[in-house]
Design an enzyme around this catalytic site. Structure first.
Site, PDB file in Angstrom:
ATOM      1  N   LEU A  18       0.815  -1.216   0.000  1.00 17.16           N
ATOM      2  CA  LEU A  18       0.000   0.000   0.000  1.00 17.16           C
ATOM      3  C   LEU A  18       0.849   1.267   0.000  1.00 17.16           C
ATOM      4  O   LEU A  18       0.477   2.275  -0.616  1.00 17.16           O
ATOM      5  CB  LEU A  18      -0.908  -0.002   1.240  1.00 17.16           C
ATOM      6  N   ASP A  63      13.876   3.892   8.994  1.00 17.24           N
ATOM      7  CA  ASP A  63      13.398   2.729   9.751  1.00 17.24           C
ATOM      8  C   ASP A  63      12.660   3.287  10.958  1.00 17.24           C
ATOM      9  O   ASP A  63      13.266   3.934  11.818  1.00 17.24           O
ATOM     10  CB  ASP A  63      14.598   1.875  10.193  1.00 17.24           C
ATOM     11  N   TYR A 168      -1.521  -7.298  16.827  1.00 16.05           N
ATOM     12  CA  TYR A 168      -1.795  -6.400  15.701  1.00 16.05           C
ATOM     13  C   TYR A 168      -3.032  -5.548  15.991  1.00 16.05           C
ATOM     14  O   TYR A 168      -3.002  -4.317  15.850  1.00 16.05           O
ATOM     15  CB  TYR A 168      -2.008  -7.204  14.427  1.00 16.05           C
ATOM     16  N   LYS A 172      -3.288  -1.337  16.558  1.00 16.23           N
ATOM     17  CA  LYS A 172      -4.061  -0.401  15.731  1.00 16.23           C
ATOM     18  C   LYS A 172      -5.105   0.335  16.584  1.00 16.23           C
ATOM     19  O   LYS A 172      -5.404   1.514  16.317  1.00 16.23           O
ATOM     20  CB  LYS A 172      -4.723  -1.138  14.567  1.00 16.23           C
ATOM     21  N   THR A 203      -1.943  -7.818  -0.386  1.00 13.86           N
ATOM     22  CA  THR A 203      -0.525  -7.421  -0.341  1.00 13.86           C
ATOM     23  C   THR A 203       0.243  -8.578   0.299  1.00 13.86           C
ATOM     24  O   THR A 203      -0.349  -9.588   0.682  1.00 13.86           O
ATOM     25  CB  THR A 203      -0.322  -6.162   0.543  1.00 13.86           C
TER      26      THR A 203
HETATM   27  P1  NAP Z   1       3.201  -4.942   3.414  1.00 18.01           P
HETATM   28  O1  NAP Z   1       3.010  -5.236   1.983  1.00 18.01           O
HETATM   29  O2  NAP Z   1       3.654  -6.014   4.354  1.00 18.01           O
HETATM   30  O3  NAP Z   1       4.198  -3.691   3.526  1.00 18.01           O
HETATM   31  C1  NAP Z   1       4.602  -3.232   4.780  1.00 18.01           C
HETATM   32  C2  NAP Z   1       5.603  -2.135   4.576  1.00 18.01           C
HETATM   33  O4  NAP Z   1       6.023  -1.664   5.878  1.00 18.01           O
HETATM   34  C3  NAP Z   1       6.871  -2.603   3.842  1.00 18.01           C
HETATM   35  O5  NAP Z   1       7.289  -1.603   2.933  1.00 18.01           O
HETATM   36  C4  NAP Z   1       7.869  -2.753   4.977  1.00 18.01           C
HETATM   37  O6  NAP Z   1       9.203  -2.547   4.598  1.00 18.01           O
HETATM   38  C5  NAP Z   1       7.418  -1.611   5.878  1.00 18.01           C
HETATM   39  N1  NAP Z   1       8.008  -1.701   7.210  1.00 18.01           N
HETATM   40  C6  NAP Z   1       7.856  -2.683   8.132  1.00 18.01           C
HETATM   41  N2  NAP Z   1       8.594  -2.403   9.226  1.00 18.01           N
HETATM   42  C7  NAP Z   1       9.214  -1.217   8.970  1.00 18.01           C
HETATM   43  C8  NAP Z   1      10.103  -0.402   9.700  1.00 18.01           C
HETATM   44  N3  NAP Z   1      10.561  -0.749  10.914  1.00 18.01           N
HETATM   45  N4  NAP Z   1      10.520   0.775   9.150  1.00 18.01           N
HETATM   46  C9  NAP Z   1      10.085   1.138   7.926  1.00 18.01           C
HETATM   47  N5  NAP Z   1       9.272   0.405   7.174  1.00 18.01           N
HETATM   48  C10 NAP Z   1       8.840  -0.769   7.700  1.00 18.01           C
HETATM   49  O7  NAP Z   1       1.857  -4.399   4.075  1.00 18.01           O
HETATM   50  P2  NAP Z   1       0.631  -3.528   3.494  1.00 18.01           P
HETATM   51  O8  NAP Z   1      -0.526  -4.435   3.366  1.00 18.01           O
HETATM   52  O9  NAP Z   1       1.078  -2.696   2.353  1.00 18.01           O
HETATM   53  O10 NAP Z   1       0.349  -2.613   4.771  1.00 18.01           O
HETATM   54  C11 NAP Z   1       0.613  -1.210   4.817  1.00 18.01           C
HETATM   55  C12 NAP Z   1      -0.147  -0.651   6.023  1.00 18.01           C
HETATM   56  O11 NAP Z   1      -1.554  -0.896   5.853  1.00 18.01           O
HETATM   57  C13 NAP Z   1       0.233  -1.302   7.355  1.00 18.01           C
HETATM   58  O12 NAP Z   1       0.273  -0.328   8.372  1.00 18.01           O
HETATM   59  C14 NAP Z   1      -0.907  -2.284   7.587  1.00 18.01           C
HETATM   60  O13 NAP Z   1      -1.069  -2.571   8.964  1.00 18.01           O
HETATM   61  C15 NAP Z   1      -2.074  -1.501   7.022  1.00 18.01           C
HETATM   62  N6  NAP Z   1      -3.243  -2.308   6.649  1.00 18.01           N
HETATM   63  C16 NAP Z   1      -3.162  -3.243   5.654  1.00 18.01           C
HETATM   64  C17 NAP Z   1      -4.293  -3.984   5.314  1.00 18.01           C
HETATM   65  C18 NAP Z   1      -4.284  -4.992   4.201  1.00 18.01           C
HETATM   66  O14 NAP Z   1      -5.317  -5.671   4.023  1.00 18.01           O
HETATM   67  N7  NAP Z   1      -3.204  -5.149   3.456  1.00 18.01           N
HETATM   68  C19 NAP Z   1      -5.511  -3.782   6.002  1.00 18.01           C
HETATM   69  C20 NAP Z   1      -5.555  -2.833   7.020  1.00 18.01           C
HETATM   70  C21 NAP Z   1      -4.415  -2.102   7.317  1.00 18.01           C
HETATM   71  P3  NAP Z   1      10.174  -3.755   4.091  1.00 18.01           P
HETATM   72  O15 NAP Z   1       9.869  -3.916   2.622  1.00 18.01           O
HETATM   73  O16 NAP Z   1      11.542  -3.228   4.396  1.00 18.01           O
HETATM   74  O17 NAP Z   1       9.817  -4.973   4.904  1.00 18.01           O
END
Ligand code: NAP
Length: 244
Positions: A18, A63, A168, A172, A203
């Protein structure tokens, strides 16, 4: 070089998922976007296709669990731009063990989850707040989740009633509480702070997601581009207000 009136946005955790799509959409709206990632070479590589498409995107190392990394990133933005118009706190982890009930998730899981999903957001926001205050009308977007909604968790009719991933979910819920408190503190400024639920988005974090990232990033982008009459201190998803 960016024109002096170009808005500057920073998206954390933008190397994939995202965050990456949020960068694309904000840059397509004409903002100069800092694609932040904890691994600098990967952030640089992620920014390249956007640049090739003519979008104004630069990589920055950040980070959210590393105080030194946050401080350096804020200093870099201060030196280059002197302000920040949009901060999207998108970085997040989901590391609960699906095979365990809430009572048996390890404290290590709780701590690592809160380090990124809550303390990382607070530390990043604290470091960038002087730069956000220096912008004419900054926007802070905290990427939360419906899984943080206590109202939904306690409603047997809710789709998440039987989905309990405590570290988790609670991270949130706490992020939502932080959003309310910061929005209250900043209520007499031009800054707006909102929490968003992207939806259940396919994702790396959510292989069962139903929405594509284009749709998933929309609420973050909407809250990042809010006008002066927009909400402050709310919890939003695709034009709807969600219950806390
Ligand atoms: P994702 O594909 O797992 O991507 C997570 C991102 O966070 C990656 O770029 C990762 O970097 C980064 N990250 C993790 N730890 C970090 C740190 N210490 N410092 C900097 N970056 C860090 O997840 P996503 O689905 O895109 O989720 C993005 C956000 O949306 C999250 O906050 C998640 O909780 C929220 N969300 C997602 C969903 C869903 O259905 N996907 C639903 C509700 C909320 P690396 O590439 O270095 O690991």
């Amino acid at each position: 070089m960016t024109a002096s009136n170009t808005r500057i946005a920073l998206v954390t955790g933008a190397t994939r998922g995202l965050g990456l799509e949020t960068v694309r959409q904000l840059a397509s709206e004409g903002l100069h976007v800092l694609l932040a990632g904890r691994d600098h070479p990967r952030a640089v590589a992620a920014a390249l296709p956007f640049k090739a498409d003519g979008l104004s995107v630069d990589a920055i190392e950040l980070d959210v669990t590393n105080a030194d990394s946050i401080r350096k990133a804020a200093q870099e933005v201060a030196d280059k731009y002197g302000h920040l118009d949009v901060l999207v706190n998108n970085a997040g982890v989901f590391i609960d063990d699906f095979s365990l009930p809430p009572s048996q998730q390890s404290l290590r899981t709780w701590r690592e989850t809160f380090d990124t999903n809550l303390f990382g957001v607070i530390a990043t926001t604290q470091a960038f707040l002087p730069l956000l205050r220096a912008a004419p009308a900054a926007r802070i977007v905290n990427v939360s989740s419906l899984l943080g909604s206590l109202t939904s968790h306690t409603d047997p009719a809710s789709p998440i009633f039987d989905f309990k991933m405590p570290a988790y979910d609670a991270s949130k819920s706490a992020l939502n509480a932080w959003t309310v408190h910061l929005a209250h503190e900043l209520r007499d400024t031009a800054i707006k702070v909102n929490a968003v639920h992207p939806g259940s988005v396919k994702t790396d974090m959510n292989s069962q997601g139903e929405l594509d990232v284009q749709t998933g990033a929309r609420t973050s982008v909407e809250m990042a581009l809010l006008g002066a009459d927009g909400p402050n201190g709310g919890f939003h998803h695709l034009g709807e207000v969600l219950p806390w």
